[in-house]
Design a protein around this motif. Sequence first.
Motif, PDB file in Angstrom:
ATOM      1  N   ASP A 231      20.940 136.002  58.537  1.00  0.00           N
ATOM      2  CA  ASP A 231      19.481 136.092  58.680  1.00  0.00           C
ATOM      3  C   ASP A 231      19.082 136.596  60.054  1.00  0.00           C
ATOM      4  OD1 ASP A 231      19.644 134.860  56.244  1.00  0.00           O
ATOM      5  OD2 ASP A 231      19.100 132.891  56.994  1.00  0.00           O
ATOM      6  N   GLY A 232      20.029 136.761  60.940  1.00  0.00           N
ATOM      7  CA  GLY A 232      19.724 137.178  62.296  1.00  0.00           C
ATOM      8  C   GLY A 232      19.384 136.015  63.206  1.00  0.00           C
ATOM      9  N   VAL A 233      19.571 134.787  62.718  1.00  0.00           N
ATOM     10  CA  VAL A 233      19.268 133.595  63.502  1.00  0.00           C
ATOM     11  C   VAL A 233      20.478 133.272  64.367  1.00  0.00           C
ATOM     12  CG1 VAL A 233      18.663 131.154  63.397  1.00  0.00           C
ATOM     13  CG2 VAL A 233      17.764 132.744  61.698  1.00  0.00           C
ATOM     14  N   LYS A 234      20.211 132.989  65.617  1.00  0.00           N
ATOM     15  CA  LYS A 234      21.282 132.624  66.530  1.00  0.00           C
ATOM     16  C   LYS A 234      21.515 131.122  66.454  1.00  0.00           C
ATOM     17  CE  LYS A 234      22.160 134.879  70.852  1.00  0.00           C
ATOM     18  NZ  LYS A 234      21.775 135.067  72.232  1.00  0.00           N
ATOM     19  N   ARG A 235      22.739 130.722  66.158  1.00  0.00           N
ATOM     20  CA  ARG A 235      23.084 129.307  66.117  1.00  0.00           C
ATOM     21  C   ARG A 235      24.207 129.064  67.097  1.00  0.00           C
ATOM     22  NH1 ARG A 235      21.736 126.966  60.375  1.00  0.00           N
ATOM     23  NH2 ARG A 235      20.253 128.542  59.814  1.00  0.00           N
ATOM     24  N   SER A 236      24.209 127.884  67.649  1.00  0.00           N
ATOM     25  CA  SER A 236      25.277 127.580  68.609  1.00  0.00           C
ATOM     26  C   SER A 236      25.994 126.309  68.175  1.00  0.00           C
ATOM     27  CB  SER A 236      24.709 127.414  70.018  1.00  0.00           C
ATOM     28  OG  SER A 236      23.820 126.331  70.063  1.00  0.00           O
ATOM     29  N   HIS A 237      27.262 126.245  68.490  1.00  0.00           N
ATOM     30  CA  HIS A 237      28.037 125.040  68.271  1.00  0.00           C
ATOM     31  C   HIS A 237      29.008 124.885  69.424  1.00  0.00           C
ATOM     32  CE1 HIS A 237      30.728 128.082  66.588  1.00  0.00           C
ATOM     33  NE2 HIS A 237      31.710 127.237  66.819  1.00  0.00           N
ATOM     34  N   ARG A 238      29.356 123.650  69.664  1.00  0.00           N
ATOM     35  CA  ARG A 238      30.255 123.372  70.779  1.00  0.00           C
ATOM     36  C   ARG A 238      31.693 123.637  70.377  1.00  0.00           C
ATOM     37  NH1 ARG A 238      28.756 117.898  73.750  1.00  0.00           N
ATOM     38  NH2 ARG A 238      27.495 117.231  72.025  1.00  0.00           N
ATOM     39  N   HIS A 239      32.411 124.205  71.305  1.00  0.00           N
ATOM     40  CA  HIS A 239      33.824 124.477  71.093  1.00  0.00           C
ATOM     41  C   HIS A 239      34.618 123.627  72.078  1.00  0.00           C
ATOM     42  CE1 HIS A 239      37.466 126.621  70.226  1.00  0.00           C
ATOM     43  NE2 HIS A 239      37.631 126.858  71.511  1.00  0.00           N
ATOM     44  N   GLU A 240      35.540 122.818  71.524  1.00  0.00           N
ATOM     45  CA  GLU A 240      36.358 121.986  72.397  1.00  0.00           C
ATOM     46  C   GLU A 240      37.472 122.818  73.001  1.00  0.00           C
ATOM     47  OE1 GLU A 240      37.966 118.591  70.530  1.00  0.00           O
ATOM     48  OE2 GLU A 240      36.031 117.704  70.124  1.00  0.00           O
ATOM     49  N   GLY A 241      37.660 122.642  74.248  1.00  0.00           N
ATOM     50  CA  GLY A 241      38.784 123.306  74.895  1.00  0.00           C
ATOM     51  C   GLY A 241      40.058 122.517  74.685  1.00  0.00           C
ATOM     52  N   PRO A 242      41.154 123.016  75.210  1.00  0.00           N
ATOM     53  CA  PRO A 242      42.430 122.330  75.002  1.00  0.00           C
ATOM     54  C   PRO A 242      42.598 121.075  75.857  1.00  0.00           C
ATOM     55  CG  PRO A 242      42.738 124.274  76.366  1.00  0.00           C
ATOM     56  CD  PRO A 242      41.304 124.281  75.908  1.00  0.00           C
ATOM     57  N   GLN A 243      41.691 120.806  76.783  1.00  0.00           N
ATOM     58  CA  GLN A 243      41.853 119.673  77.683  1.00  0.00           C
ATOM     59  C   GLN A 243      41.950 118.356  76.922  1.00  0.00           C
ATOM     60  OE1 GLN A 243      39.218 121.803  78.004  1.00  0.00           O
ATOM     61  NE2 GLN A 243      39.724 122.975  79.833  1.00  0.00           N
ATOM     62  N   LYS A 244      41.058 118.118  75.974  1.00  0.00           N
ATOM     63  CA  LYS A 244      41.087 116.862  75.223  1.00  0.00           C
ATOM     64  C   LYS A 244      42.350 116.745  74.397  1.00  0.00           C
ATOM     65  CE  LYS A 244      36.291 115.559  74.817  1.00  0.00           C
ATOM     66  NZ  LYS A 244      35.202 115.253  73.922  1.00  0.00           N
ATOM     67  N   HIS A 245      42.783 117.859  73.824  1.00  0.00           N
ATOM     68  CA  HIS A 245      43.995 117.826  73.009  1.00  0.00           C
ATOM     69  C   HIS A 245      45.220 117.522  73.864  1.00  0.00           C
ATOM     70  CE1 HIS A 245      41.975 118.798  69.402  1.00  0.00           C
ATOM     71  NE2 HIS A 245      41.689 120.044  69.715  1.00  0.00           N
ATOM     72  N   ILE A 246      45.250 118.041  75.051  1.00  0.00           N
ATOM     73  CA  ILE A 246      46.378 117.757  75.944  1.00  0.00           C
ATOM     74  C   ILE A 246      46.379 116.287  76.339  1.00  0.00           C
ATOM     75  CG2 ILE A 246      47.321 118.226  78.248  1.00  0.00           C
ATOM     76  CD1 ILE A 246      46.352 121.147  77.818  1.00  0.00           C
ATOM     77  N   VAL A 247      45.228 115.741  76.665  1.00  0.00           N
ATOM     78  CA  VAL A 247      45.128 114.326  77.032  1.00  0.00           C
ATOM     79  C   VAL A 247      45.533 113.440  75.861  1.00  0.00           C
ATOM     80  CG1 VAL A 247      43.503 112.500  77.661  1.00  0.00           C
ATOM     81  CG2 VAL A 247      43.397 114.703  78.816  1.00  0.00           C
ATOM     82  N   VAL A 248      45.066 113.770  74.656  1.00  0.00           N
ATOM     83  CA  VAL A 248      45.406 112.975  73.475  1.00  0.00           C
ATOM     84  C   VAL A 248      46.895 113.095  73.160  1.00  0.00           C
ATOM     85  CG1 VAL A 248      45.014 112.795  70.985  1.00  0.00           C
ATOM     86  CG2 VAL A 248      43.086 113.023  72.536  1.00  0.00           C
ATOM     87  N   PHE A 249      47.470 114.277  73.356  1.00  0.00           N
ATOM     88  CA  PHE A 249      48.903 114.451  73.128  1.00  0.00           C
ATOM     89  C   PHE A 249      49.705 113.591  74.101  1.00  0.00           C
ATOM     90  CE2 PHE A 249      52.857 116.763  74.111  1.00  0.00           C
ATOM     91  CZ  PHE A 249      53.466 116.642  72.874  1.00  0.00           C
ATOM     92  N   ILE A 250      49.314 113.576  75.363  1.00  0.00           N
ATOM     93  CA  ILE A 250      50.007 112.741  76.360  1.00  0.00           C
ATOM     94  C   ILE A 250      49.851 111.267  75.998  1.00  0.00           C
ATOM     95  CG2 ILE A 250      49.963 112.023  78.786  1.00  0.00           C
ATOM     96  CD1 ILE A 250      49.286 114.976  79.452  1.00  0.00           C
ATOM     97  N   PHE A 251      48.660 110.856  75.550  1.00  0.00           N
ATOM     98  CA  PHE A 251      48.435 109.471  75.132  1.00  0.00           C
ATOM     99  C   PHE A 251      49.328 109.102  73.949  1.00  0.00           C
ATOM    100  CE2 PHE A 251      45.788 106.240  72.862  1.00  0.00           C
ATOM    101  CZ  PHE A 251      45.921 105.241  73.802  1.00  0.00           C
ATOM    102  N   SER A 252      49.492 110.024  73.001  1.00  0.00           N
ATOM    103  CA  SER A 252      50.377 109.780  71.859  1.00  0.00           C
ATOM    104  C   SER A 252      51.822 109.628  72.304  1.00  0.00           C
ATOM    105  CB  SER A 252      50.272 110.925  70.847  1.00  0.00           C
ATOM    106  OG  SER A 252      49.002 110.974  70.288  1.00  0.00           O
ATOM    107  N   ILE A 253      52.251 110.448  73.243  1.00  0.00           N
ATOM    108  CA  ILE A 253      53.615 110.361  73.772  1.00  0.00           C
ATOM    109  C   ILE A 253      53.818 109.022  74.475  1.00  0.00           C
ATOM    110  CG2 ILE A 253      55.233 111.351  75.442  1.00  0.00           C
ATOM    111  CD1 ILE A 253      54.939 113.023  72.940  1.00  0.00           C
ATOM    112  N   ILE A 254      52.827 108.576  75.236  1.00  0.00           N
ATOM    113  CA  ILE A 254      52.925 107.291  75.938  1.00  0.00           C
ATOM    114  C   ILE A 254      53.019 106.144  74.934  1.00  0.00           C
ATOM    115  CG2 ILE A 254      51.649 105.677  77.413  1.00  0.00           C
ATOM    116  CD1 ILE A 254      50.649 108.152  78.973  1.00  0.00           C
ATOM    117  N   LEU A 255      52.194 106.177  73.885  1.00  0.00           N
ATOM    118  CA  LEU A 255      52.264 105.135  72.856  1.00  0.00           C
ATOM    119  C   LEU A 255      53.639 105.105  72.196  1.00  0.00           C
ATOM    120  CD1 LEU A 255      48.799 105.457  71.081  1.00  0.00           C
ATOM    121  CD2 LEU A 255      49.572 103.617  72.572  1.00  0.00           C
ATOM    122  N   THR A 256      54.183 106.266  71.902  1.00  0.00           N
ATOM    123  CA  THR A 256      55.502 106.344  71.291  1.00  0.00           C
ATOM    124  C   THR A 256      56.570 105.817  72.248  1.00  0.00           C
ATOM    125  OG1 THR A 256      54.793 108.255  70.011  1.00  0.00           O
ATOM    126  CG2 THR A 256      57.165 107.896  70.208  1.00  0.00           C
TER     127      THR A 256
END
Length: 106
Positions: A10-35
């Motif tokens: 329709d020509g309407v501009k919509r925006s959405h947030r894009h997560e960067g890799p920072q949160k995924h890296i932190v969550v991956f490290i947290f998973s490794i620590i739990l393991t």
Amino acid sequence: MTTEHQVTQDGVKRSHRHEGPQKHIVVFIFSIILTAIAFAAVAAGGVNAAFAVILLLVMAVLQVIVQMGYWMHLKDRGHMIPILFMIGGFFVAGTAIVMGLYWVWW
């Protein structure tokens, strides 16, 4: 987080947030620590068996929350139906386990 803009048909501009890799890296490290904590509790050998089982169960629950929330993106909007179905599945599975144990030991 960065914001991406999308132009629809329709020509309407919509925006959405894009997560960067920072949160995924932190969550991956947290998973490794739990393991690592769970592995160390079992590998230590001198840990009380009841404490080790409780610790493993707590680590497993935390691991499930982290995996579902971040890797399966259930923390995002629009995922309420899958969450409700999973809660229903956990309820049915828990009921089946409790009733099975009741049936065996009654």
